[in-house]
Scaffold this motif. Structure first.
Motif, PDB file in Angstrom:
ATOM      1  N   PHE A 608      57.807  99.912  28.331  1.00 61.10           N
ATOM      2  CA  PHE A 608      58.585 101.128  28.490  1.00 61.10           C
ATOM      3  C   PHE A 608      60.059 100.771  28.324  1.00 61.10           C
ATOM      4  O   PHE A 608      60.589  99.925  29.040  1.00 61.10           O
ATOM      5  N   VAL A 609      60.712 101.445  27.383  1.00 55.01           N
ATOM      6  CA  VAL A 609      62.135 101.242  27.129  1.00 55.01           C
ATOM      7  C   VAL A 609      62.894 102.394  27.773  1.00 55.01           C
ATOM      8  O   VAL A 609      62.625 103.566  27.486  1.00 55.01           O
ATOM      9  N   GLN A 610      63.830 102.078  28.650  1.00 54.32           N
ATOM     10  CA  GLN A 610      64.525 103.098  29.426  1.00 54.32           C
ATOM     11  C   GLN A 610      66.027 103.034  29.152  1.00 54.32           C
ATOM     12  O   GLN A 610      66.624 101.961  29.100  1.00 54.32           O
ATOM     13  N   ILE A 611      66.627 104.198  28.971  1.00 56.10           N
ATOM     14  CA  ILE A 611      68.086 104.315  28.922  1.00 56.10           C
ATOM     15  C   ILE A 611      68.530 105.147  30.109  1.00 56.10           C
ATOM     16  O   ILE A 611      67.937 106.187  30.402  1.00 56.10           O
ATOM     17  N   GLU A 612      69.544 104.650  30.819  1.00 57.03           N
ATOM     18  CA  GLU A 612      70.054 105.350  32.002  1.00 57.03           C
ATOM     19  C   GLU A 612      71.541 105.610  31.829  1.00 57.03           C
ATOM     20  O   GLU A 612      72.314 104.699  31.501  1.00 57.03           O
ATOM     21  N   ILE A 613      71.947 106.867  32.049  1.00 61.85           N
ATOM     22  CA  ILE A 613      73.347 107.264  31.949  1.00 61.85           C
ATOM     23  C   ILE A 613      73.679 108.111  33.166  1.00 61.85           C
ATOM     24  O   ILE A 613      73.021 109.134  33.420  1.00 61.85           O
ATOM     25  N   ASN A 614      74.657 107.691  33.938  1.00 58.95           N
ATOM     26  CA  ASN A 614      75.097 108.425  35.128  1.00 58.95           C
ATOM     27  C   ASN A 614      73.946 108.750  36.078  1.00 58.95           C
ATOM     28  O   ASN A 614      73.852 109.853  36.613  1.00 58.95           O
ATOM     29  N   GLY A 615      73.042 107.812  36.278  1.00 57.35           N
ATOM     30  CA  GLY A 615      71.961 107.979  37.239  1.00 57.35           C
ATOM     31  C   GLY A 615      70.730 108.681  36.723  1.00 57.35           C
ATOM     32  O   GLY A 615      69.682 108.656  37.364  1.00 57.35           O
ATOM     33  N   ALA A 616      70.798 109.337  35.564  1.00 58.25           N
ATOM     34  CA  ALA A 616      69.628 109.982  34.966  1.00 58.25           C
ATOM     35  C   ALA A 616      69.074 109.071  33.878  1.00 58.25           C
ATOM     36  O   ALA A 616      69.824 108.365  33.192  1.00 58.25           O
ATOM     37  N   SER A 617      67.752 109.064  33.719  1.00 51.40           N
ATOM     38  CA  SER A 617      67.146 108.144  32.769  1.00 51.40           C
ATOM     39  C   SER A 617      66.048 108.820  31.965  1.00 51.40           C
ATOM     40  O   SER A 617      65.445 109.805  32.404  1.00 51.40           O
ATOM     41  N   ILE A 618      65.795 108.270  30.782  1.00 55.84           N
ATOM     42  CA  ILE A 618      64.698 108.680  29.917  1.00 55.84           C
ATOM     43  C   ILE A 618      63.981 107.414  29.468  1.00 55.84           C
ATOM     44  O   ILE A 618      64.621 106.418  29.120  1.00 55.84           O
ATOM     45  N   SER A 619      62.646 107.446  29.524  1.00 56.10           N
ATOM     46  CA  SER A 619      61.841 106.289  29.115  1.00 56.10           C
ATOM     47  C   SER A 619      60.972 106.659  27.919  1.00 56.10           C
ATOM     48  O   SER A 619      60.400 107.751  27.871  1.00 56.10           O
ATOM     49  N   ASN A 620      60.880 105.738  26.970  1.00 56.08           N
ATOM     50  CA  ASN A 620      59.993 105.888  25.822  1.00 56.08           C
ATOM     51  C   ASN A 620      58.992 104.751  25.805  1.00 56.08           C
ATOM     52  O   ASN A 620      59.311 103.616  26.170  1.00 56.08           O
ATOM     53  N   LYS A 621      57.797 105.052  25.347  1.00 56.95           N
ATOM     54  CA  LYS A 621      56.741 104.045  25.267  1.00 56.95           C
ATOM     55  C   LYS A 621      56.931 103.199  24.002  1.00 56.95           C
ATOM     56  O   LYS A 621      57.177 103.720  22.919  1.00 56.95           O
ATOM     57  N   LEU A 622      56.808 101.874  24.167  1.00 57.17           N
ATOM     58  CA  LEU A 622      56.935 100.940  23.060  1.00 57.17           C
ATOM     59  C   LEU A 622      55.704 100.049  23.015  1.00 57.17           C
ATOM     60  O   LEU A 622      55.280  99.525  24.047  1.00 57.17           O
ATOM     61  N   VAL A 623      55.138  99.875  21.842  1.00 54.25           N
ATOM     62  CA  VAL A 623      54.031  98.961  21.646  1.00 54.25           C
ATOM     63  C   VAL A 623      54.539  97.734  20.891  1.00 54.25           C
ATOM     64  O   VAL A 623      55.161  97.871  19.830  1.00 54.25           O
ATOM     65  N   VAL A 624      54.316  96.546  21.466  1.00 53.58           N
ATOM     66  CA  VAL A 624      54.649  95.290  20.797  1.00 53.58           C
ATOM     67  C   VAL A 624      53.365  94.743  20.189  1.00 53.58           C
ATOM     68  O   VAL A 624      52.374  94.519  20.890  1.00 53.58           O
ATOM     69  N   ASP A 625      53.377  94.558  18.879  1.00 56.23           N
ATOM     70  CA  ASP A 625      52.182  94.166  18.134  1.00 56.23           C
ATOM     71  C   ASP A 625      52.286  92.686  17.763  1.00 56.23           C
ATOM     72  O   ASP A 625      53.191  92.284  17.025  1.00 56.23           O
ATOM     73  N   LYS A 626      51.376  91.867  18.254  1.00 56.34           N
ATOM     74  CA  LYS A 626      51.364  90.446  17.947  1.00 56.34           C
ATOM     75  C   LYS A 626      50.143  90.048  17.126  1.00 56.34           C
ATOM     76  O   LYS A 626      49.837  88.865  16.990  1.00 56.34           O
ATOM     77  N   LYS A 627      49.442  91.028  16.581  1.00 59.14           N
ATOM     78  CA  LYS A 627      48.249  90.722  15.793  1.00 59.14           C
ATOM     79  C   LYS A 627      48.624  90.137  14.445  1.00 59.14           C
ATOM     80  O   LYS A 627      49.627  90.506  13.861  1.00 59.14           O
TER      81      LYS A 627
END
Length: 627
Positions: A608-627
């Motif tokens: 989960f990649v999260q950006i936080e600005i002034n106490g509020a945050s949004i998270s996006n799902k990230l898949v890391v592929d090692k195949k």
């Protein structure tokens, strides 16, 4: 792969022990997976949301703190959130970030919502020395009150009260007097009195399993405490409630009790699996008490000596002839404006042999033997109760299937457990609780819990169908969330403020399952539709936050646009909630920004990649592929 639990016996902690007086259980046992009929004779439907709930997707949750010691309770939950007279919301929870040397920083963390935003996430506890298992509430004039226990030595424990007014930053800390040999632990808290200044507490003496001593004939004796001046002095302490004594109990488990108060009425509920489920009610602010048995245990003062089929009532619905319908040690209660008591507790079958006390989770064929939230109110007889919620058969195959060891990770909690009630000004009753989601499995193939709610608009006569509060309208990642330890204010207005613990893998830190970061989350819901009642957004952002490429192999770029200069905090969490990346950027200018993160060292999987600005945050799902 989903597995059905094979006749799993769940062993209590050494402090989860007890017994008491009772003849036998007379109410009929419902078939597995069917909710109990209400007094009207109709069944509640399960799995259907309330009507008129047309909501679009929104990322509603706000993280208000973290902890790595996330055992907010071992059995019955105390309050964790309160609404102050001016509308501000305050929350407290069990804090601990340093697992080295026995969590030396363990204590109470506190945060407050000022009507616009929550304060910065706390990283220290409010107590002066290592403390544990806080309860939190406020008085009618806004005084905030925390009750917790502290250890002055390995075998010497004390109860401490911390108070402050909402605008104050310093807590006043006092110690409750006691003459018990090793002190007190596992406290519960309520406030009442005609002037709103009475603090009621119930706690228990240190049990022999923790190098304590038997006190007045009970191992882990519950005792009552009272202050009528906001905790400055304590005019009643070490009080043995009549009936809650060695005439009825040999042992009581940690937190197998709770307390509620309103005006001059105060009630203590006992939810011990190996004793009577009972309430002790006082209508004169704690001076005199009357006992009422809710569920009568068939083994009086059970002492672990063992028993046979002839010692308990026959029940054809259980796996063997020595099983007993009881509770999973979790319960709570609330007093309405007419002084009537409403009681809620987790149901479970128990089974014991010489020297053993077991909580039966499932039968050999995987069906839930008995699972649900029981409801009792004054006017009901002993042994009479309604089942107002239970685990849902989401796939419709007639069985609630869960992964192996899903339940043992929470010690003594059943599939559906840990209820917390609330009232609104119209007399409606709300109950939040946790329950298994058989269709949601973690990366370790362990069944997730979510937080559910039911509501009664007729004083407890009938109840709405269960509604999952952790749903796609609240969080994009609801199917990867473990939601536990829910708490709501005792009194609510037009909205419901929910505080709960969130992570991405079921389990407790003291069970040795993992030591990971657990988030303390706040969500606000409309009290009628259970919709999230406001949208958490980042006003400095224009448009969406985009991750590319996704899946990523070596690096990922996060793209976003600011409509005003801001600082930004970036985090990446793995699927267990552990933070694996942290970076801060200051004085970012208005306009388009691209931040690239090296993920080549990360193992394959979901993040989960999260950006936080002034106490509020949004998270996006990230898949890391090692195949």
């Amino acid at each position: 792969m989903k597995r059905t639990l094979p006749f799993l016996f769940l062993f209590c902690f050494s402090f989860c022990l007890s017994a008491q007086h009772t003849p036998h259980i007379t109410e009929p046992v419902m078939e597995p997976q069917l909710p109990s009929p209400s007094p009207s004779g109709t069944y509640n439907e399960v799995g259907v949301p309330p009507a008129d709930s047309p909501v679009e997707f929104r990322d509603e949750e706000v993280r208000i703190g973290i902890t790595r010691y996330e055992t907010q309770a071992v059995a019955s939950l105390g309050r964790r959130v309160t609404v102050l007279p001016d509308g501000r919301v305050s929350a407290a929870w069990l804090h601990g970030l340093d697992e080295n040397a026995g969590w030396p920083d363990r204590g109470t963390a506190y945060n407050q919502f000022d009507g616009t935003e929550w304060a910065d996430e706390p990283d220290v506890s409010i107590e002066q020395i290592r403390s544990g298992f806080p309860n939190f509430t406020s008085t009618p004039n806004g005084l905030e009150v925390v009750l917790s226990h502290k250890n002055t030595s390995a075998v010497d424990w004390r109860l401490q009260v911390l108070t402050k007014m909402p605008d104050e930053t310093t807590w006043t800390e006092t110690e409750i007097p006691t003459n018990t040999p090793n002190g007190l632990v596992w406290s519960k808290l309520a406030v009442g009195g005609t002037d709103g200044k009475t603090i009621h507490g119930v706690a228990q003496t240190l049990a022999t399993g923790f190098d304590g001593a038997i006190y007045e004939g009970i191992d882990g004796h519950p005792l009552y405490y009272r202050s009528t001046d906001n905790g400055l002095t304590w005019d009643m302490f070490d009080v043995i409630i009549p009936g809650l004594d060695s005439n009825f109990y040999n042992q009581l488990g940690g937190e197998t009790y709770n307390i509620a108060a309103r005006g001059e009425t105060v009630v203590i509920g006992v939810f011990e699996a190996w004793g009577d489920v009972a309430i002790f009610k006082s209508t004169d602010n704690g001076m005199n008490w009357e006992k009422t048995i809710i569920l009568d245990h068939p083994l009086d003062k059970y002492d672990d000596s063992g028993y046979g089929p002839g010692d308990v009532p026959f029940d054809p619905a259980v796996p063997d002839s020595t099983s007993i319908l009881s509770t999973d040690n979790s319960g709570s209660l609330i007093i309405d404006d007419n002084g009537n008591v409403h009681v809620f507790f987790g149901l479970m079958y128990i089974n014991g042999s010489a020297g053993a006390r077991n909580l039966i989770v499932q039968n050999t064929d995987g069906t839930v033997v008995f699972d649900g939230i029981a409801y009792w109110t004054e006017g009901y007889s002993t042994g009479q109760f309604d089942v107002i919620a239970n685990s849902q058969d989401i796939d419709g195959d007639g069985v609630v299937s869960v992964s192996l060891y899903a339940d043992i990770r929470y010690v003594n909690a059943n599939f559906t457990s840990r209820p917390t009630p609330a009232l609104d000004d119209d007399g409606n009753i709300y109950v939040v609780y946790t329950s298994m989601r058989e269709d949601l499995l973690s990366f370790e193939q362990t069944t997730y819990r979510h937080v559910f709610i039911v509501k009664s608009e007729d004083g407890g006569a009938t109840w709405s169908q269960p509604f999952d509060l952790i749903n796609p309208d609240v969080s994009e990642f609801y199917d990867f969330i473990e939601a536990s330890y829910p708490s709501i204010p005792e009194r609510i207005g037009d909205k419901i403020d929910l505080i709960y613990v969130q992570d991405f893998e079921p389990g407790l830190t003291p069970m040795g399952i993992m030591v990971a970061e657990h988030s303390i989350m706040h969500v606000t819901y409309d009290k009628n539709t259970f919709d999230p009642s406001f949208t958490t957004t980042i006003p400095q952002l224009s448009g969406e936050v985009i991750l590319s490429p996704n899946p990523a192999i070596e690096a990922v770029t996060m793209q976003f646009e600011l409509n005003e200069p801001s600082d930004a905090l970036y985090r990446i969490f793995d699927s267990l909630g552990k933070q694996v990346f942290l970076s801060k950027r200051e004085n970012l200018l208005t306009g388009l920004h691209r931040e690239t993160f090296d993920v080549s060292s990360l193992a394959g999987g979901m993040y989960f990649v999260q950006i936080e600005i002034n106490g509020a945050s949004i998270s996006n799902k990230l898949v890391v592929d090692k195949k």
